[in-house]
Every structure is written in C-alpha cells, then in structure tokens.
Scaffold this motif. Structure first.
Motif, PDB file in Angstrom:
ATOM      1  N   GLU A   1       0.826  -1.224   0.000  1.00 23.67           N
ATOM      2  CA  GLU A   1       0.000   0.000   0.000  1.00 23.67           C
ATOM      3  C   GLU A   1       0.852   1.262   0.000  1.00 23.67           C
ATOM      4  N   ARG A   2       2.088   1.116   0.499  1.00 29.20           N
ATOM      5  CA  ARG A   2       2.912   2.316   0.632  1.00 29.20           C
ATOM      6  C   ARG A   2       4.382   1.922   0.551  1.00 29.20           C
ATOM      7  N   VAL A   3       5.186   2.780  -0.079  1.00 26.55           N
ATOM      8  CA  VAL A   3       6.632   2.558  -0.095  1.00 26.55           C
ATOM      9  C   VAL A   3       7.294   3.853   0.371  1.00 26.55           C
ATOM     10  N   GLN A   4       8.432   3.701   1.036  1.00 23.02           N
ATOM     11  CA  GLN A   4       9.092   4.895   1.590  1.00 23.02           C
ATOM     12  C   GLN A   4      10.603   4.733   1.468  1.00 23.02           C
ATOM     13  N   PHE A   5      11.253   5.765   0.925  1.00 28.94           N
ATOM     14  CA  PHE A   5      12.712   5.716   0.732  1.00 28.94           C
ATOM     15  C   PHE A   5      13.363   6.691   1.696  1.00 28.94           C
ATOM     16  N   ASN A   6      14.351   6.202   2.468  1.00 31.06           N
ATOM     17  CA  ASN A   6      14.980   7.106   3.444  1.00 31.06           C
ATOM     18  C   ASN A   6      16.343   7.613   2.967  1.00 31.06           C
TER      19      ASN A   6
ATOM     20  N   TRP B   1      14.644   1.204   1.081  1.00 28.23           N
ATOM     21  CA  TRP B   1      13.204   1.298   0.833  1.00 28.23           C
ATOM     22  C   TRP B   1      12.475   0.484   1.905  1.00 28.23           C
ATOM     23  N   GLN B   2      11.445   1.056   2.462  1.00 23.30           N
ATOM     24  CA  GLN B   2      10.544   0.295   3.340  1.00 23.30           C
ATOM     25  C   GLN B   2       9.236   0.088   2.598  1.00 23.30           C
ATOM     26  N   LEU B   3       8.709  -1.129   2.705  1.00 23.79           N
ATOM     27  CA  LEU B   3       7.434  -1.456   2.047  1.00 23.79           C
ATOM     28  C   LEU B   3       6.405  -1.758   3.124  1.00 23.79           C
TER      29      LEU B   3
END
Ligand code: FAD
Length: 326
Positions: A127-132, A136-138
């Motif tokens: 539902e969401r992906v995040q790059f720091n 990447w966090q899924l």
C-alpha cells in the motif's frame, strides 16, 4: 541486502529470475493469490479459462529462447487454433505462420516456473513505499513488510504512479510518463454454451466493431475446460464506457454480441465477466524499455513501458534486472 520486486506478473518474474540467477537476494510481493498478473486463467470445475492474455508470440531471439526453455519444461505449448478475422458480417480464414504459445495447464504456468526458486509473498498488497535515502521500506495493510536496498515496481502504470506519487520524490521525467494513460481497460467475458457453436475457427480477430475485438473457443487448449466455452474481449472504448456497469449487463451484451457475430443463437449455461482496468497498451504511448533511477535505488518495468504484450513485458523485466546489475 535484498531487492524487493512488487508485482509477480511476467515482467516481475523475469526480473526476479535474472537477479536470482546472478546471485542477488530477491523477494517478490504480489496482491494476487498466485503469480501471473494479466497472464491468468481462472480455475473452473472442468478446467482453466483464460480471461486475460490469450496467447503470446516470440519476435525476438532472446524471448524465443525463453519460450523454447518453457516448451522443454512442459509449461507452454504451441497453440494451433484456427484463426480468422470477422469484418462487416464476413468471416475470413487467415491462416499464417505465426507461432503462438499458451501456458499449460494455465497461462500462469511459465510465470510460476520462473519464480520456482524465488521467495514470493502472494496475497500481499503493497500500500505504501518509503525511501529514506538508503533503504526502501514497504508497507502492507498491517505494517512494514521489510527494508530493501533496491525497489523494482513491476506493476501497471497507474499502480506504480499511486505508490510513487505519495513519495513526492519522482522527477519531472517520471511525472510526465505518468501523465498520460498507458493502459486501457478491457471487459472479458466467458460464456459456457449448452451446445457447440458451428464455427470453423478458434480465435477470431473482430475488426471495425464498436463492441468486440476478440472471440476465442477455450476448449482446444490443453488444461482448459473441455466443454464449449467462448471468450469475448470488448474493445477499449466500449469497456471504458461500461467500466462501472453491472456484470449481468456485460454478460448480456456478450451473449448478444456472440449471437450477432456467429449468426447462431446461443444458450448460455454459465458465465463469468472480468473487468481489467489496466489491460493493453494505448497505441500512442511511448517506448521506454525499463526505467532505472540509481540515485533512488528504484527501477520500473512492465509491458506498459515497452509496447504492451507478454513478450515486451518479459523483455522489460530482463532489462530492469540488467540495469540493476550494471
Ligand atoms: P501484470 O501481468 O499486470 O503484473 C503486475 C502484477 O502486479 C500483478 O500480478 C498484480 O497483482 C501486481 N500488483 C499490482 N499492484 C500491486 C501492489 N500494490 N502490491 C502487490 N502487487 C501488485 N498479451 C499478449 O502477448 N497476447 C495476448 O493475447 C494478450 N491478450 C490480453 C488480453 C487481456 C484481456 C489483457 C488484460 C492483456 C492481454 N495481453 C496480451 C497483455 C499481457 O497480458 C500483458 O502485456 C502482460 O501480461 C503484462 O505483464 P506485466 O508483468 O507487465 O504486468
């Protein structure tokens, strides 16, 4: 570190298989129950029914080699359906020397085979992906499903856009690629008939028709329902106009179109309608192969970037893997 691939259609599977063979750790996520995406066949009591891709061809040497491997492994066969075109009330037999392949016993089979050695989390909607900046966090509905060194999105354009635009990290190039719809919809309907249709063809390209683009007899492919089933694909424009219609309305339209085109009345025993929101590539959408953004540890692949069709999706997945391995 592990590479995450979202999407276990043929593009994601091809990418995963290439990366895994080169020694990379890969994890694939797909919202579906099984891998295959639009190469999917529905399980019915008497066998499979193809509601998405009908067959595929190999125009490049690389994909022809892959098809030969699948033939050797027994997951595809050559489809020798009798082909015709239908235009303005006339059927014309159009035998050709095109080699057409189908998965056996279902269209998913070659995709499943590529993922044999790969970790696949099915029924997992990302539902969401995040790059720091490094990882990447899924996230699925429950929470974070892992951290990854690279992210491959092997999903249709609109689904990739949804995941990435929430990130606000996409460049102007990607924004423009997302700006024009790459994939058009298609209503697919399977009709089981009480008696066989007396037509001498198994696959019919319907030309210049406002409703229907393709008709096929399902039963002549291995593993499919042996009784008389016909599949209809509606045109992109008709499908768009009827996108939110009730399935019973779509089945009624399919029955009347089959009667109109075949010239025979049909008694339908069972039916299934499936709406593909993102089906086949818009003719005027550009060709990009695969999109690789090393600074974001991000790669996009799929048929929509490479001309539509099974072969081009596979080529896009392979290209994505090669870009990551460079
Ligand atoms: P897909 O197969 O769409 O795979 C994407 C995967 O991503 C799916 O499994 C989906 O479940 C998953 N996914 C999406 N979003 C998420 C998320 N957020 N989280 C987790 N998973 C997600 N091609 C031919 O060559 N010949 C044909 O005869 C033919 N006929 C067709 C008829 C129809 C009705 C349709 C729909 C397509 C047809 N095609 C045909 C096109 C062919 O099926 C596609 O080009 C090819 O299968 C696309 O593969 P893909 O891997 O790019 O995408």
């Amino acid at each position: 570190m592990t590479i995450a691939i979202v999407g276990a259609g043929i593009a994601g599977a091809a990418c995963a298989a290439q990366l895994q063979q080169s020694g990379r750790n890969v994890v694939v996520f797909d919202k579906g129950r099984v891998a295959g995406g639009r190469m999917s066949s529905k399980r019915a009591a008497a066998g499979y029914l193809d509601l998405g891709a009908q067959y595929f061809t190999a125009r490049t040497k690389a994909f022809a080699l892959q098809c030969q491997q699948w033939l050797d492994a027994g997951v595809v066969e050559r489809w020798t359906g009798r082909i015709a075109t239908y235009q303005q009330g006339q059927f014309t037999a159009t035998p050709d020397d095109t080699v057409r392949f189908v998965g056996i016993p279902s269209m998913q089979a070659p995709v499943g085979q590529m993922l044999d050695e790969v970790t696949l989390h099915s029924r997992c909607l990302i539902e969401r992906v995040q790059f720091n900046g490094t990882l990447w966090q899924l996230f699925d509905a429950i929470g974070c499903v892992g951290e990854f060194s690279q992210l491959v999105l092997a999903v249709p354009q609109q689904q990739a856009a949804q995941l990435l635009t929430a990130q606000h990290r996409i460049d102007a190039d990607l924004t423009s690629i997302f700006g024009q719809a790459a994939l058009l919809p298609c209503w697919a309907v399977d009709l089981q008939l009480a008696t066989p249709l007396p037509l001498d063809f198994d696959g019919i390209f319907v030309k210049q028709d406002t409703e229907v683009s393709w008709l096929a007899r399902q039963s002549i492919k291995s593993g499919r329902c042996a009784i008389e089933h016909w599949l209809l694909h509606f045109t992109p424009s008709w499908s768009e106009q009827h996108l939110e219609a009730d399935k019973s309305q779509i089945v009624a339209a399919a029955t009347s179109a089959l009667q109109r085109i075949s010239g025979h009345s049909c008694r339908v025993v069972t039916s299934q309608a499936h709406r593909w929101r993102y089906a086949q590539q818009a003719p005027d959408f550009g060709l990009f192969g695969a999109l690789h953004r090393p600074q974001l540890a991000l790669t996009l692949c799929g048929d929509w970037l490479n001309g539509g069709r099974v072969e081009n999706a596979w080529l896009s997945g392979v290209q994505a893997a090669e870009a990551i391995m460079l």
